[in-house]
Design a protein around this motif. Structure first.
Motif, PDB file in Angstrom:
ATOM      1  N   UNK A 218       0.903  -0.997  -0.046  1.00 47.57           N
ATOM      2  CA  UNK A 218      -0.080  -0.122  -0.027  1.00 47.57           C
ATOM      3  C   UNK A 218       0.953   1.344   0.149  1.00 47.57           C
ATOM      4  N   UNK A 219       1.879   1.404   0.769  1.00 50.21           N
ATOM      5  CA  UNK A 219       2.891   2.259   0.925  1.00 50.21           C
ATOM      6  C   UNK A 219       3.498   2.720  -0.640  1.00 50.21           C
ATOM      7  N   UNK A 220       3.890   1.590  -1.188  1.00 50.86           N
ATOM      8  CA  UNK A 220       4.343   1.697  -2.614  1.00 50.86           C
ATOM      9  C   UNK A 220       3.466   2.242  -3.377  1.00 50.86           C
ATOM     10  N   UNK A 221       2.146   1.792  -3.606  1.00 46.45           N
ATOM     11  CA  UNK A 221       1.118   2.254  -4.419  1.00 46.45           C
ATOM     12  C   UNK A 221       0.944   3.497  -4.337  1.00 46.45           C
ATOM     13  N   UNK A 222       0.779   3.911  -3.015  1.00 50.79           N
ATOM     14  CA  UNK A 222       0.559   5.308  -2.524  1.00 50.79           C
ATOM     15  C   UNK A 222       1.640   6.275  -2.941  1.00 50.79           C
TER      16      UNK A 222
END
Length: 191
Positions: free
Chosen positions: A150-154
């Motif tokens: 999720x951090x990478x996608x964000x």
């Protein structure tokens, strides 16, 4: 003037479309995360049933009884009756006179048989605990991977959105420069 208005509307529609696309991507990420969490919760709430062999069931029951107060109290009562009877009757009627050799033999046999059975049950329970610990580790690892994902996608989405905002600022800056030129032209023509 009409073509500039059409260009501005087109730019606004593209920006709005891009924003809606980002919101949809974020919504999809959240939905996927919720589905993965539901899958994990379902697996935790409905674990697979363990099938026990008859010998495993017996070892569990023996271990459960052998490690209980019922066993200790019943053994103490039987031993007290055994000793009392053999001490208080005539030596010819006593089936196990004073050194209580038969009682020691029986107690040794019980201990010799009970210990491996309890060990089998404990080993099985230890294996279950190990599997449960591995399951907990995997769940924690999956959660950590989900958070990282999720951090990478964000980060990707925010980086892309920042780039589009810079592009939009460039377009707005060009529009402002054109408006400024027109104002200067109008200003000079009025003089």
């Amino acid at each position: 003037m009409q073509t500039k208005k059409i260009n501005n509307n087109k730019i606004n529609e593209e920006v709005t479309s891009d924003e809606n696309e980002f919101i949809q991507k974020l919504h999809d990420i959240v939905q996927k995360t919720i589905q993965e969490e539901d899958l994990i919760l379902n697996n935790l709430l409905h674990p697979t049933k363990e099938t026990l062999t008859p010998s495993q069931k017996i070892s569990d029951r023996v271990a459960q009884f052998g490690g209980s107060w019922k066993f200790i109290i019943s053994c103490s009562v039987v031993l007290a009756i055994w000793i009392t009877y053999n001490v208080n009757v005539k030596s010819s009627e006593a089936f196990d006179p004073y050194p209580f050799i038969l009682m020691n033999l029986i107690l040794s046999c019980i201990a010799a048989l009970q210990a491996p059975i309890i060990m089998m049950s404990q080993n099985r329970k230890e294996e279950k605990d190990r599997m449960r610990s591995e399951n907990d580790y995997l769940i924690n690892l999956k959660a950590e991977m989900g958070v990282r994902s999720l951090h990478q996608k964000m980060d990707l989405l925010l980086g892309d959105q920042i780039k589009k905002l810079y592009d939009l600022q460039g377009v707005q800056l060009n529009m402002l420069q054109e408006i400024n030129k027109k104002l200067d032209e109008n200003h000079q023509t009025k003089r």
